[in-house]
Design an enzyme around this catalytic site. Structure first.
Site, PDB file in Angstrom:
ATOM      1  N   CYS A  89      -7.293   1.490  18.409  1.00  0.00           N
ATOM      2  CA  CYS A  89      -7.892   2.591  18.694  1.00  0.00           C
ATOM      3  C   CYS A  89      -8.463   3.471  17.956  1.00  0.00           C
ATOM      4  CB  CYS A  89      -6.927   3.463  19.480  1.00  0.00           C
ATOM      5  SG  CYS A  89      -5.650   4.359  18.552  1.00  0.00           S
TER       6      CYS A  89
ATOM      7  N   TYR B 220       0.837  -1.108   0.069  1.00  0.00           N
ATOM      8  CA  TYR B 220       0.271   0.019   0.057  1.00  0.00           C
ATOM      9  C   TYR B 220       0.756   1.101  -0.030  1.00  0.00           C
ATOM     10  CZ  TYR B 220      -4.349  -2.451   0.188  1.00  0.00           C
ATOM     11  OH  TYR B 220      -5.410  -3.371  -0.194  1.00  0.00           O
TER      12      TYR B 220
ATOM     13  N   ASN C  97     -15.453   2.287 -21.839  1.00  0.00           N
ATOM     14  CA  ASN C  97     -14.357   1.403 -21.572  1.00  0.00           C
ATOM     15  C   ASN C  97     -13.577   1.068 -22.725  1.00  0.00           C
ATOM     16  OD1 ASN C  97     -13.028  -1.011 -20.591  1.00  0.00           O
ATOM     17  ND2 ASN C  97     -14.088  -1.192 -18.794  1.00  0.00           N
TER      18      ASN C  97
ATOM     19  N   HIS D 167     -14.906   1.952  -1.836  1.00  0.00           N
ATOM     20  CA  HIS D 167     -13.939   1.184  -1.362  1.00  0.00           C
ATOM     21  C   HIS D 167     -12.915   1.999  -0.388  1.00  0.00           C
ATOM     22  CE1 HIS D 167     -14.952  -1.778  -4.621  1.00  0.00           C
ATOM     23  NE2 HIS D 167     -15.773  -1.936  -3.627  1.00  0.00           N
TER      24      HIS D 167
ATOM     25  N   ASN E 220     -12.477   3.435  -6.848  1.00  0.00           N
ATOM     26  CA  ASN E 220     -11.083   3.785  -6.725  1.00  0.00           C
ATOM     27  C   ASN E 220     -10.685   4.552  -5.366  1.00  0.00           C
ATOM     28  OD1 ASN E 220     -11.025   3.011  -9.197  1.00  0.00           O
ATOM     29  ND2 ASN E 220     -11.235   5.089 -10.206  1.00  0.00           N
ATOM     30  N   VAL E 221      -9.496   4.280  -4.714  1.00  0.00           N
ATOM     31  CA  VAL E 221      -9.022   4.779  -3.499  1.00  0.00           C
ATOM     32  C   VAL E 221      -7.878   5.777  -3.708  1.00  0.00           C
ATOM     33  CG1 VAL E 221      -9.765   2.507  -2.449  1.00  0.00           C
ATOM     34  CG2 VAL E 221      -7.036   2.672  -3.295  1.00  0.00           C
TER      35      VAL E 221
END
Ligand code: BV8
Ligand code: ZN
Length: 248
Positions: free
Chosen positions: A135, A72, A217, A124, A107-108
């Site tokens: 926490c 990530y 697309n 997402h 998308n992130v």
């Protein structure tokens, strides 16, 4: 009857838009491809090298937090080095042209926000946000791309605020997206293979509620038989063409 040309198809879409009150744009990794963000399932996509089960799920994270954190960090680095592309900017332009408008994204990569789109449902999550699994405290990792697991002061592991396989989507985002999809005149599905659920339900809800569904697309997808029109081509080229015609 010969297949209508791309231009004729775009003219049909512009006609529908000219009388539309409410428009929704549903996006996947394909809308960010021309920015240089790898997709998931294309030949050069992320999942070709790695398996989603190995990385985009909570158990994989607990089993190998260094490996998942590294992956990530690598993706966050890419998204901070790239720019929104003409497709993102065309979508941000579109928002100004309709009474009701929103983006529903899988998308992130935060590129719709950076292009100026205001109303966004993030199904997402968003890689800009990271938090402690113990926490729940948010942790700002801007510019910090650790290749090993990051710990919170409380000792908990820091994870990305993205929805992993087997995890529920954020309820407020999902409910808002469903309501928008069910109440729009034109629904665009842009740059998604439409194989991940429940996100992939969105175009189906739109179609069942009477929206005109337009797919943008470079290939046909699982959704194509459901769409009213599939515009074959790059979103970074097709969406600006639609905006140009709308502005005439
Ligand atoms: C859940 C975030 C409830 C993290 C992602 C069997 C059947 C049906 C469903 C399932 C099943 N088994 C399991 C499931 C559920 C599972 C699922 O759908 N699996 C699929 C793969 C079969 N779903 C889940 O687990 C979801 N949660 O169901 O919870 C639950 C809870 C507890 C217990 C049980 C159930 C959570 C899913 C969310 C997963 N997270 N990402 C991260 O990013 O790392 S998924 C990942 O896929 C991304 O979010 C991505 O956005 C999403 C969809 O991919 P796309 O965006 O479409 O990208 P892709 O590469 O696939 O396609 C790109 C497209 O762009 C292509 O069509 C290409 O042609 C096109 N393109 C390329 N260039 C361009 C272009 N188009 C235009 N222009 C270009 N230039
Ligand atoms: Zn903590």
């Amino acid at each position: 009857m010969s297949n209508p040309s791309l231009i004729e198809q775009i003219d049909t879409v512009v006609e529908k838009l000219s009388i539309a009150k409410s428009v929704v744009v549903f996006t996947g990794a394909g809308v960010s491809k021309e920015s240089g963000v790898p997709t998931f399932r294309d030949k050069d996509g992320l999942w070709q090298k790695l398996k989603p089960e190995e990385l985009a799920n909570f158990n994989a994270f607990l089993k190998n937090p260094d490996r998942v954190t590294e992956w990530y960090s690598h993706r966050r680095k890419i998204m901070n080095e790239v720019q929104p592309n003409p497709g993102h900017y065309a979508i941000a332009e579109m928002e100004k042209l309709f009474e009701k408008f929103c983006v529903i994204t899988q998308n992130v990569d935060n590129l719709h926000q950076r292009a100026g789109t205001k109303k966004i449902f993030e199904l997402h999550g968003n890689l800009e946000r990271n938090y402690c699994i113990k926490c729940k405290k948010l942790r700002d990792l801007k510019g910090h791309y650790s290749s090993t697991a990051i710990k919170c002061e409380c000792g908990g592991l820091i994870r990305p605020d993205v929805v992993w396989f087997g995890e529920f989507l954020p309820q407020d985002q999902y409910a808002g997206a469903v309501a928008a999809a069910e109440n729009c005149d034109v629904f665009f599905s842009v740059g998604t293979s439409a194989v991940v659920y429940p996100a992939a339900n969105m175009p189906i809800y739109a179609r069942q509620s009477g929206a005109f569904v337009v797919e943008v697309n470079v290939d046909y997808t699982e959704l194509s038989h459901y769409a009213n029109i599939t515009l074959l081509g790059k979103s970074g080229e097709i969406l600006p063409m639609i905006i140009k015609k709308l502005r005439v």
